[in-house]
Design an enzyme around this catalytic site. Structure first.
Site, PDB file in Angstrom:
ATOM      1  CG  ASP A  42      -6.848  -3.609   1.716  1.00  0.00           C
ATOM      2  OD1 ASP A  42      -5.934  -2.767   1.714  1.00  0.00           O
ATOM      3  OD2 ASP A  42      -6.673  -4.795   1.406  1.00  0.00           O
ATOM      4  CG  ASP A  62      -1.192  -3.410  -6.444  1.00  0.00           C
ATOM      5  OD1 ASP A  62      -0.756  -3.472  -5.272  1.00  0.00           O
ATOM      6  OD2 ASP A  62      -2.194  -2.742  -6.757  1.00  0.00           O
TER       7      ASP A  62
END
Length: 278
Positions: A11, A130
């Protein structure tokens, strides 16, 4: 039987690898290119690179970081964050990405996924989802996508009397009214080659993957599902691949902060009978 894949996730925000809990409280974990090279040396099967703030900040993925990373590694590289046009995909592939992950832009315009798959091939297109559990009788507002008004099969049950997972966008910042299971099925039909499924409830918690979620999606699709969110031990990866029926497991914290290495994780899985590339 196809080998299961172990995929470290980088990330990235501001050109640095970060890690947080439930998508917040981020801390620095190092330089992406250097970390990628170390993972390749350890034997990681693939690498996923996500610019987690690109969509929220309305900018494109940092191509120079992708290029630096791809120069140092030869394992498959998936890149996502801020991908909004076919030209964005082309630029990422030219910079060295093997696959491109699409999340927010897919929810805004599902036809974008279809166009991308037709243009570059399904093998290049990963749809990232998500997902968050919606608690029965929760009164939180849901934001309906305009195009979804004519697709009632995609919409969450307003009564919220049963367990459901909702799709979130913009790095988990915006809730939609879309049901994760129906959305994953639609994305497969539109040409997605893989689904990267992240449990927002488990992200960074090290409590294990949401295998009820992973199994529900894996059982409904013919394309690979990558489980993400919650890995805290090799046992969790094993559970994600067996109980959750995922084709691959993605992890960050346990590898970034040297709690476990790729070799010892693969050794653990191999001894448990999981088909793994060693």
């Amino acid at each position: 039987m196809l080998a299961k894949r172990i995929i470290p996730c980088l990330d990235v925000k501001g050109g640095r690898v970060v890690k947080g809990v439930n998508f917040v409280d981020l801390r620095d974990a190092g330089d992406p290119a250097e970390i990628a090279a170390a993972y390749e040396a350890e034997g990681a099967d693939e690498l996923t690179f996500l610019d987690i703030a690109a969509s929220h900040e309305g900018r494109k993925t940092i191509l120079d970081v992708v290029a630096r990373t791809s120069e140092k590694v030869f394992m498959p590289l998936t890149v996502g964050g801020g991908v909004r046009t076919l030209e964005d995909i082309r630029a990422l592939l030219n910079a060295g990405a093997d696959k491109v992950s699409i999340n927010t832009a897919a929810v805004h315009d599902p036809d974008f996924v279809k166009s991308a798959a037709e243009k570059f091939g399904s093998q290049c297109i990963v749809v990232a989802i998500d997902a968050k559990r919606l608690i029965p009788n929760d009164s939180s507002p849901l934001n309906l996508q305009k195009w979804a008004e004519d697709r009632p099969n995609l919409i969450l049950d307003e009564s919220k009397t049963a367990l459901q997972w909702g799709v979130f966008t913009h790095g988990g910042r915006k809730q939609t009214k879309i049901n994760v299971l129906a959305w994953a099925i639609l994305m497969e039909s539109y040409g997605a080659g893989e689904i990267l499924l992240t449990s927002m409830d488990r992200d960074g918690t090290k409590k294990g993957y949401d295998n009820e979620l992973n199994r529900a999606i894996s059982d409904s699709l013919n394309i690979p599902v990558i489980a993400s969110g919650g890995a805290g031990s090799p046992e969790h990866l094993y559970d994600g691949l067996t109980e959750g029926k995922a084709s691959a497991v993605l992890a960050a914290s346990i590898f970034h902060f040297k709690e476990y290495t790729i070799p010892e994780t693969k050794d653990f899985l191999a001894k448990k009978g999981v088909p793994i590339r060693v």
